[in-house]
Enzyme design. Structure first.
Site, PDB file in Angstrom:
ATOM      1  N   LEU A 100     -31.747  86.698  17.812  1.00  0.00           N
ATOM      2  CA  LEU A 100     -31.822  88.161  17.750  1.00  0.00           C
ATOM      3  C   LEU A 100     -33.278  88.588  17.669  1.00  0.00           C
ATOM      4  CD1 LEU A 100     -28.924  88.922  15.239  1.00  0.00           C
ATOM      5  CD2 LEU A 100     -28.890  89.168  17.722  1.00  0.00           C
ATOM      6  N   ASP A 201     -26.598  85.712  -1.064  1.00  0.00           N
ATOM      7  CA  ASP A 201     -28.035  85.470  -1.252  1.00  0.00           C
ATOM      8  C   ASP A 201     -28.803  86.613  -0.594  1.00  0.00           C
ATOM      9  OD1 ASP A 201     -30.390  84.264  -2.003  1.00  0.00           O
ATOM     10  OD2 ASP A 201     -30.305  82.649  -0.539  1.00  0.00           O
TER      11      ASP A 201
END
Length: 293
Positions: A100, A201
């Site tokens: 990406l 996280d």
């Protein structure tokens, strides 16, 4: 990259997954984290993102990450790189995902990010945990199922790490006793909520502005937990923009008293950092324990 055995295995895996003959034309090392090498693979069918580590030290880390990314992807709640394949070759473990490109943030970036996270958190199941253990950083993350969040948080999160820190002389006996005392009080601290699918996280280093100008998350430590865990994590290590928190509260309001639980939720990631890095994180853990015991 000069590892021909690894490059061949990557080509085979990518070809099998895509149904097309994939030829790797170039591999460019890019900035990554402390545990893994990260690369951009240029192929005849576009770019892919590659993570590498030592297969002997972390034999199943990428298999677990693949599973976590799949669980998040299936919700269609938020953008993330699509996992493509994982495996081992020539002593290296690898994970390949879609690549990406970074974009420029849209004006409502933080509001959209909050709404996406709220959608993710509305995914639930009957118990806290996950169908397998996985990792947070390089540490094993235990996901034994429990119907009670306080029990899950005590037995799968706080106590295992506190005992490891004590055994390694990073926490003293007083601090360990305070963690035990806090764990006994958890049922009176946390209101009941259904298990929420968490990134696990979620700090500022684990999201980026994607090509569409909206948030893209990665490097998860997935499990079903109390959603205040994700929110508390976002406030560590720099925090998110205040618009994010206001928008989340509008989308999926937190239970009364959430402010007083931030530190308790941050204990887990801070204990992770105690074990990985020591230093000032020990003081942060002790401060939260003093405030909550």
């Amino acid at each position: 990259m000069t590892d021909d055995i690894l490059l061949h295995e990557l080509s085979v895996k990518l070809s099998a997954q895509s149904g097309m003959k994939i030829q790797i034309n170039h591999a460019e090392r890019i900035h990554g984290g402390d545990i893994n090498e990260t690369w951009k693979l240029e192929t005849n069918e576009g770019a892919w993102f590659l993570k590498l580590n030592d297969a002997r030290r972390y034999p199943d880390m990428f298999a677990k990450e693949y599973s976590g990314l799949e669980a998040l992807r299936k919700t269609a709640a938020i953008t993330l790189p699509q996992p493509v394949c994982h495996g081992k070759a020539n002593g290296r473990a690898f994970l390949v995902t879609t690549f990406l490109d970074k974009g420029g943030a849209v004006p409502d970036f933080w509001e959209n990010f909050a709404a996406s996270l709220a959608r993710l958190h509305r995914n639930t199941q009957s118990h806290f945990g996950f169908y397998e253990s996985n990792y947070i950083g390089s540490l094993k993350q235990y996901n034994t199922p429990f119907s009670s969040w306080p029990v899950f948080y005590a037995f799968n999160r706080l106590m295992p790490l506190a005992r490891q820190a004590f055994d390694r002389h990073l926490l003293d006996k007083t601090a360990l006793g305070q963690v035990e005392q806090l764990c006994r009080r958890l049922p009176s601290i946390f209101p009941e909520e259904p298990p929420a699918l968490l990134h696990g996280d979620l700090w500022s280093g684990n999201f980026m502005v994607g090509p569409d100008g909206r948030a893209c998350i990665y490097d998860p430590a997935v499990y079903y937990g109390h959603r205040e865990m994700d929110l508390a994590m976002t406030r560590l290590f720099g925090g998110f923009d205040n618009r994010f928190y206001h928008a989340y509260q509008e989308q999926y309001p937190l239970a009364t008293g959430w402010q007083a639980r931030i530190g308790i939720c941050q204990l887990y990631p801070l204990l992770v950092h105690v074990l990985l890095f020591g230093g000032s994180y020990v003081d942060s853990v002790k401060e939260i324990l003093r405030e909550n015991t």
